[in-house]
Enzyme design. Structure first.
Site, mmCIF file in Angstrom:
data_model
loop_
_atom_site.group_PDB
_atom_site.id
_atom_site.type_symbol
_atom_site.label_atom_id
_atom_site.label_comp_id
_atom_site.label_asym_id
_atom_site.label_seq_id
_atom_site.Cartn_x
_atom_site.Cartn_y
_atom_site.Cartn_z
ATOM 1 C CG HIS A 136 4.233 -22.935 2.380
ATOM 2 N ND1 HIS A 136 3.916 -23.571 1.226
ATOM 3 C CD2 HIS A 136 3.056 -22.534 2.924
ATOM 4 C CE1 HIS A 136 2.602 -23.551 1.055
ATOM 5 N NE2 HIS A 136 2.052 -22.923 2.066
ATOM 6 C CG ASP A 143 6.962 -25.327 1.023
ATOM 7 O OD1 ASP A 143 6.175 -25.862 1.797
ATOM 8 O OD2 ASP A 143 6.675 -24.389 0.246
ATOM 9 C CG HIS A 197 -8.641 -22.507 -2.170
ATOM 10 N ND1 HIS A 197 -7.674 -21.732 -1.599
ATOM 11 C CD2 HIS A 197 -8.164 -23.772 -2.159
ATOM 12 C CE1 HIS A 197 -6.647 -22.491 -1.247
ATOM 13 N NE2 HIS A 197 -6.918 -23.733 -1.590
ATOM 14 C CG ASP A 228 -2.317 -19.940 -5.243
ATOM 15 O OD1 ASP A 228 -1.443 -19.151 -5.663
ATOM 16 O OD2 ASP A 228 -2.263 -20.463 -4.110
ATOM 17 C CG ASP A 249 -7.702 -27.724 -2.259
ATOM 18 O OD1 ASP A 249 -7.944 -27.373 -3.424
ATOM 19 O OD2 ASP A 249 -6.922 -27.132 -1.500
ATOM 20 C CG ASP A 260 -4.404 -28.206 -4.566
ATOM 21 O OD1 ASP A 260 -5.212 -27.282 -4.729
ATOM 22 O OD2 ASP A 260 -3.781 -28.383 -3.497
ATOM 23 C CG ASP A 311 -1.334 -24.014 -4.445
ATOM 24 O OD1 ASP A 311 -0.762 -25.102 -4.289
ATOM 25 O OD2 ASP A 311 -1.904 -23.396 -3.520
HETATM 26 C C1 XUL Z 1 -3.783 -24.738 0.476
HETATM 27 C C2 XUL Z 1 -3.125 -23.724 -0.351
HETATM 28 C C3 XUL Z 1 -1.814 -23.245 0.133
HETATM 29 C C4 XUL Z 1 -1.577 -21.796 -0.061
HETATM 30 C C5 XUL Z 1 -0.312 -21.282 0.550
HETATM 31 O O1 XUL Z 1 -4.986 -25.191 -0.009
HETATM 32 O O2 XUL Z 1 -3.616 -23.331 -1.386
HETATM 33 O O3 XUL Z 1 -0.826 -23.997 -0.486
HETATM 34 O O4 XUL Z 1 -1.553 -21.459 -1.414
HETATM 35 O O5 XUL Z 1 -0.213 -21.591 1.895
HETATM 36 CO CO CO Z 2 -3.035 -21.866 -2.809
#
Ligand code: XUL
Ligand code: CO
Length: 450
Positions: free
Chosen positions: A113, A116, A283, A308, A319, A321, A351
């Site tokens: 991003h 970032d 997600h 991702d 989430d 991750d 991600d």
């Molecule tokens: C948030 C997410 C983000 C996107 C990019 O849940 O997945 O990091 O991948 O903005």
């Molecule tokens: Co993402």
């Protein structure tokens, strides 16, 4: 060619991972935690190298900016190269270290991003200047290492100016700022030769409908995307646009809630030709779907773009991750991906973030090695499933009533309700159904997963 082979020049920053060996393939019997057991970049699977199939990408936001902080506690991560300040110099140094990390790991792509990689300044002009200063270093490092940009994106959710959303904000100035930010984000992504640009609607949704004009917000979102498409053409950026679905978090409801909602929105606004989807496992889980479902939904509309890669914890509803480790999941993901012809511009983008208890730089390596191996193994299992062909055969056979006779007539549009009624009145009842054999098929999948 997605593999990095060329001899590189030394990093301009102090080497932070000198005690860590180059991560390479040692095979499934290796007990070396610093080696791949399954990911062998040059190994051919269905005529393509593993590196070309998987197109692994490291994300800047979690891996180099994740602090380990959560709602209940402050950051835990030890990142000895980082002085903890928001200076441009620190951001530039961090960028060089990030590329040292990626060189050791051997991933061919990265993603970021705008916010970032570079700190915001006191106004947009200064912020853009900061971004340029760090992009300059990224460009040097990409040239030095041969690592490519999978996609760039703009963070349209972190700054308080986006509290009501960005393109869907009630404040027109927030929309304007977001447009200016995406304009710049696309420009730097283009400059870095990015393969795509992702839109994740971090706060494009609502927390209560009581204060929300939903129709107006959705119209604004479509306008925003149309402006992005126009500007993309104007600057000659050939990368792929992606929308990343997520149903909630941080908002109660996000407009890009799942693949089907995104496709509907894109179609309704004449944007389907300009976007594909960047799907994320965690997600999908939050949306009450499997990744497999999201991939099939996107792919059947010709909109499967990029992945991702991560996973959630079924015991936690948010989430998380986490790095993907389930072979079952990666096998089904790779099977679906290959069924639809594999990646073009997309890749397997981690991600994912290490747990806050895994706070040393070594953990960043272990996490990625595990994720890459899980996907490489999934790729091999998917290829075995395809070579065997029983699953394809079963599905084909299940629909065989559509290949001839009345089924073919329906598909070809030759008959309507009247003809079908005549057909059934004559026949009296339907041909017997055959078993769906779910358990048989699940057993078969387990044959491949060894
Ligand atoms: C948030 C997410 C983000 C996107 C990019 O849940 O997945 O990091 O991948 O903005
Ligand atoms: Co993402």
């Amino acid at each position: 060619m997605a593999t990095i082979k060329k001899k590189r020049t030394a990093s301009a920053a102090k080497e932070y991972f000198s005690k860590i060996p180059q991560i390479s393939y040692e095979g499934p019997t290796s007990k070396n935690p610093w080696a791949f057991k399954w990911y062998n970049p040059e190994e051919l699977v269905e005529g393509k190298t593993m590196a070309e199939h998987l197109r692994f990408s490291v994300v800047y936001w979690h891996t180099f900016r994740g602090t380990g902080g959560d709602q209940f506690g402050m950051g835990t991560m030890l990142r000895p190269w980082d002085d903890g300040t928001e200076s441009v110099e620190n951001a530039q140094k961090r960028m060089r270290i990030a590329f040292q990390f990626m060189e050791k790991l051997g991933n061919p792509f990265w993603a970021f991003h705008d916010r970032d990689i570079a700190p915001e300044g006191s106004n947009l002009r200064q912020t853009n200047k900061n971004l340029d200063a760090v992009v300059k270093v990224a460009k040097e490092e990409m040239k030095r290492t041969g690592i490519k940009l999978l996609w760039g994106t703009s963070n349209l959710f972190g700054n308080p100016r986006y509290m009501h959303g960005a393109a869907t904000s009630c404040n027109a100035d927030a929309f304007a700022f977001a447009a200016a930010q995406v304009k710049k984000g696309m420009e730097v992504t283009h400059e870095l030769g990015g393969g795509g640009f992702t839109f994740w609607g971090g706060r494009e949704g609502y927390t209560t409908l009581l204060n929300t004009d939903l129709k107006r917000e959705l119209d604004h979102l479509a306008k925003f995307f149309k402006m992005a498409v126009e500007y993309k053409k104007e600057i000659g950026f050939k990368g792929q646009f992606y929308i990343e679905p997520k149903p909630k978090e941080p908002t109660k409801h996000q407009y890009d809630s799942d693949a089907a909602a995104c496709l509907n929105f894109l179609r309704q606004n004449g944007l389907l030709k300009d976007f594909k989807l960047n799907l994320e496992t965690n997600h999908a889980m939050l949306a009450g779907h499997t990744m497999h479902h999201e991939m099939e939904t996107a792919a059947s509309a010709g909109a499967l773009g990029s992945l991702d890669a991560n996973t959630g914890d079924p015991m936690l509803g948010w989430d998380t991750d986490q790095f993907p480790t389930s072979i079952y999941e990666t096998s089904l993901i790779m099977y679906t991906l290959m069924k639809y012809g594999g990646f073009t511009t997309g890749g397997v983008n981690f991600d994912a973030k290490v747990r806050r208890e895994s706070f040393t730089p070594e953990d960043l390596f272990f996490a990625h090695i595990g994720g890459m191996d899980a996907f490489a193994r999934g790729l091999k299992i998917a290829a075995a499933m395809r070579a065997d062909g029983r699953l394809v055969e079963f599905v084909k056979d299940r629909y065989s009533s559509w290949d001839s006779g009345i089924g073919a007539d329906i598909e070809k549009g030759k008959v309507g309700f009247k003809e079908l009624s005549e057909y059934m009145l004559k026949k009296g009842n339907i041909a017997p159904n055959s078993s769906g054999r779910q358990e048989f098929l699940e057993n078969m999948i387990n044959e491949y997963i060894m």
